[in-house]
Design a protein around this motif. Sequence first.
Motif, PDB file in Angstrom:
ATOM      1  N   ASN A 182       0.807  -1.216   0.000  1.00 32.29           N
ATOM      2  CA  ASN A 182       0.000   0.000   0.000  1.00 32.29           C
ATOM      3  C   ASN A 182       0.846   1.275   0.000  1.00 32.29           C
ATOM      4  O   ASN A 182       0.314   2.372   0.214  1.00 32.29           O
ATOM      5  N   GLY A 183       2.142   1.113  -0.264  1.00 36.11           N
ATOM      6  CA  GLY A 183       3.012   2.272  -0.419  1.00 36.11           C
ATOM      7  C   GLY A 183       3.255   3.056   0.854  1.00 36.11           C
ATOM      8  O   GLY A 183       3.499   4.268   0.802  1.00 36.11           O
ATOM      9  N   ILE A 184       3.206   2.377   1.989  1.00 35.46           N
ATOM     10  CA  ILE A 184       3.448   3.045   3.272  1.00 35.46           C
ATOM     11  C   ILE A 184       4.851   2.694   3.751  1.00 35.46           C
ATOM     12  O   ILE A 184       5.143   1.539   4.060  1.00 35.46           O
ATOM     13  N   SER A 185       5.709   3.682   3.779  1.00 38.28           N
ATOM     14  CA  SER A 185       7.080   3.443   4.218  1.00 38.28           C
ATOM     15  C   SER A 185       7.135   3.374   5.739  1.00 38.28           C
ATOM     16  O   SER A 185       6.295   3.945   6.448  1.00 38.28           O
ATOM     17  N   TYR A 186       8.136   2.674   6.241  1.00 38.00           N
ATOM     18  CA  TYR A 186       8.286   2.500   7.676  1.00 38.00           C
ATOM     19  C   TYR A 186       9.731   2.122   7.981  1.00 38.00           C
ATOM     20  O   TYR A 186      10.497   1.733   7.086  1.00 38.00           O
ATOM     21  N   LYS A 187      10.086   2.227   9.242  1.00 38.54           N
ATOM     22  CA  LYS A 187      11.370   1.744   9.737  1.00 38.54           C
ATOM     23  C   LYS A 187      11.116   1.020  11.052  1.00 38.54           C
ATOM     24  O   LYS A 187      10.108   1.259  11.716  1.00 38.54           O
ATOM     25  N   TYR A 188      12.029   0.143  11.423  1.00 42.58           N
ATOM     26  CA  TYR A 188      11.933  -0.450  12.751  1.00 42.58           C
ATOM     27  C   TYR A 188      12.222   0.629  13.794  1.00 42.58           C
ATOM     28  O   TYR A 188      13.218   1.345  13.692  1.00 42.58           O
ATOM     29  N   SER A 189      11.350   0.739  14.769  1.00 37.99           N
ATOM     30  CA  SER A 189      11.606   1.686  15.856  1.00 37.99           C
ATOM     31  C   SER A 189      12.879   1.278  16.588  1.00 37.99           C
ATOM     32  O   SER A 189      13.115   0.102  16.836  1.00 37.99           O
ATOM     33  N   GLU A 190      13.687   2.276  16.917  1.00 37.00           N
ATOM     34  CA  GLU A 190      14.968   2.007  17.571  1.00 37.00           C
ATOM     35  C   GLU A 190      14.979   2.413  19.039  1.00 37.00           C
ATOM     36  O   GLU A 190      15.864   1.987  19.789  1.00 37.00           O
ATOM     37  N   VAL A 191      14.024   3.247  19.437  1.00 29.50           N
ATOM     38  CA  VAL A 191      13.945   3.692  20.834  1.00 29.50           C
ATOM     39  C   VAL A 191      12.487   3.727  21.262  1.00 29.50           C
ATOM     40  O   VAL A 191      11.586   3.894  20.447  1.00 29.50           O
ATOM     41  N   SER A 192      12.257   3.569  22.544  1.00 33.00           N
ATOM     42  CA  SER A 192      10.899   3.603  23.081  1.00 33.00           C
ATOM     43  C   SER A 192      10.385   5.038  23.142  1.00 33.00           C
ATOM     44  O   SER A 192      11.151   5.998  23.053  1.00 33.00           O
ATOM     45  N   LYS A 193       9.082   5.176  23.324  1.00 33.65           N
ATOM     46  CA  LYS A 193       8.501   6.508  23.484  1.00 33.65           C
ATOM     47  C   LYS A 193       9.095   7.216  24.701  1.00 33.65           C
ATOM     48  O   LYS A 193       9.336   8.427  24.680  1.00 33.65           O
ATOM     49  N   PHE A 194       9.303   6.460  25.772  1.00 32.00           N
ATOM     50  CA  PHE A 194       9.890   7.074  26.969  1.00 32.00           C
ATOM     51  C   PHE A 194      11.295   7.569  26.687  1.00 32.00           C
ATOM     52  O   PHE A 194      11.676   8.667  27.118  1.00 32.00           O
ATOM     53  N   ALA A 195      12.086   6.791  25.955  1.00 31.13           N
ATOM     54  CA  ALA A 195      13.443   7.212  25.621  1.00 31.13           C
ATOM     55  C   ALA A 195      13.423   8.456  24.744  1.00 31.13           C
ATOM     56  O   ALA A 195      14.270   9.362  24.900  1.00 31.13           O
ATOM     57  N   VAL A 196      12.466   8.532  23.814  1.00 34.52           N
ATOM     58  CA  VAL A 196      12.322   9.740  22.995  1.00 34.52           C
ATOM     59  C   VAL A 196      11.999  10.927  23.889  1.00 34.52           C
ATOM     60  O   VAL A 196      12.597  12.002  23.770  1.00 34.52           O
ATOM     61  N   PHE A 197      11.068  10.741  24.787  1.00 33.64           N
ATOM     62  CA  PHE A 197      10.688  11.804  25.726  1.00 33.64           C
ATOM     63  C   PHE A 197      11.888  12.296  26.523  1.00 33.64           C
ATOM     64  O   PHE A 197      12.125  13.505  26.638  1.00 33.64           O
ATOM     65  N   ARG A 198      12.682  11.385  27.033  1.00 36.90           N
ATOM     66  CA  ARG A 198      13.833  11.771  27.864  1.00 36.90           C
ATOM     67  C   ARG A 198      14.945  12.419  27.037  1.00 36.90           C
ATOM     68  O   ARG A 198      15.683  13.260  27.556  1.00 36.90           O
ATOM     69  N   SER A 199      15.030  12.061  25.761  1.00 35.28           N
ATOM     70  CA  SER A 199      16.074  12.648  24.918  1.00 35.28           C
ATOM     71  C   SER A 199      15.763  14.096  24.537  1.00 35.28           C
ATOM     72  O   SER A 199      16.667  14.866  24.229  1.00 35.28           O
ATOM     73  N   GLY A 200      14.477  14.443  24.538  1.00 32.36           N
ATOM     74  CA  GLY A 200      14.083  15.794  24.199  1.00 32.36           C
ATOM     75  C   GLY A 200      14.082  16.098  22.718  1.00 32.36           C
ATOM     76  O   GLY A 200      13.989  17.262  22.307  1.00 32.36           O
ATOM     77  N   LYS A 201      14.153  15.061  21.874  1.00 28.44           N
ATOM     78  CA  LYS A 201      14.113  15.285  20.432  1.00 28.44           C
ATOM     79  C   LYS A 201      13.575  14.053  19.741  1.00 28.44           C
ATOM     80  O   LYS A 201      13.711  12.920  20.229  1.00 28.44           O
ATOM     81  N   LEU A 202      12.972  14.256  18.563  1.00 23.63           N
ATOM     82  CA  LEU A 202      12.458  13.140  17.792  1.00 23.63           C
ATOM     83  C   LEU A 202      13.589  12.366  17.155  1.00 23.63           C
ATOM     84  O   LEU A 202      14.593  12.965  16.747  1.00 23.63           O
TER      85      LEU A 202
END
Length: 204
Positions: A182-202
């Motif tokens: 269906n033409g939807i690109s994706y990647k394997y997530s490398e960090v959890s949502k919490f880790a993203v939150f703590r890093s302060g950047k996407l």
Amino acid sequence: MEIELKLKLPDSTSHQKLSDLLSPFHIKTHLQENIFFDGLNSELSIKRAVLRLRFYNDDSLCVVSSKAKPVLVNGVSRVEEDEEEIDPVIGRACVLEPSKLLGIEGSRVLKRVKDEFFSGDSEKGFVCLGGFRNVRGVYEWKGLKLELDETTYDFGTSYEIECESDDPEGVKKLLEPFLMENGISYKYSEVSKFAVFRSGKLPE
């Protein structure tokens, strides 16, 4: 042990397209607010753990969770998790005064956290780390429970599709061809949502 496949979507357009494709299989949508806590002396984070309160749909439900020893490899997340419901009013009081977490009686999760992460005569208590909001669409698709997330941080918004399963590789074999066809690109997530939150950047 919670085991999930986590696939990162690149943008809101991909998220909306996938939402439209899955709409015939939609069950419900949750509005979630996630608030995290650590010990006063980083007792939890030192041992790669965190305590979370999750509020659902205008505080109709509150779930307290402890998560520990997370591993995320090739889009497959494994984390030790224990959770239970608590009164949302009590949960909100704990956000305002984290010390109240120590006084909640009858909570299996909080007793376990206190027993595992606090010891001796050291000062016991919690500090609120803040958190983020999440809109989660839930779908039943080909025998799988899919969760399509739009997660809003102070610094931006990210998009993921997740599926909890004891057979994440089997989920990949079903879900990845569907996305590609269906033409939807994706990647394997490398960090959890919490880790993203703590890093302060996407993540990139």
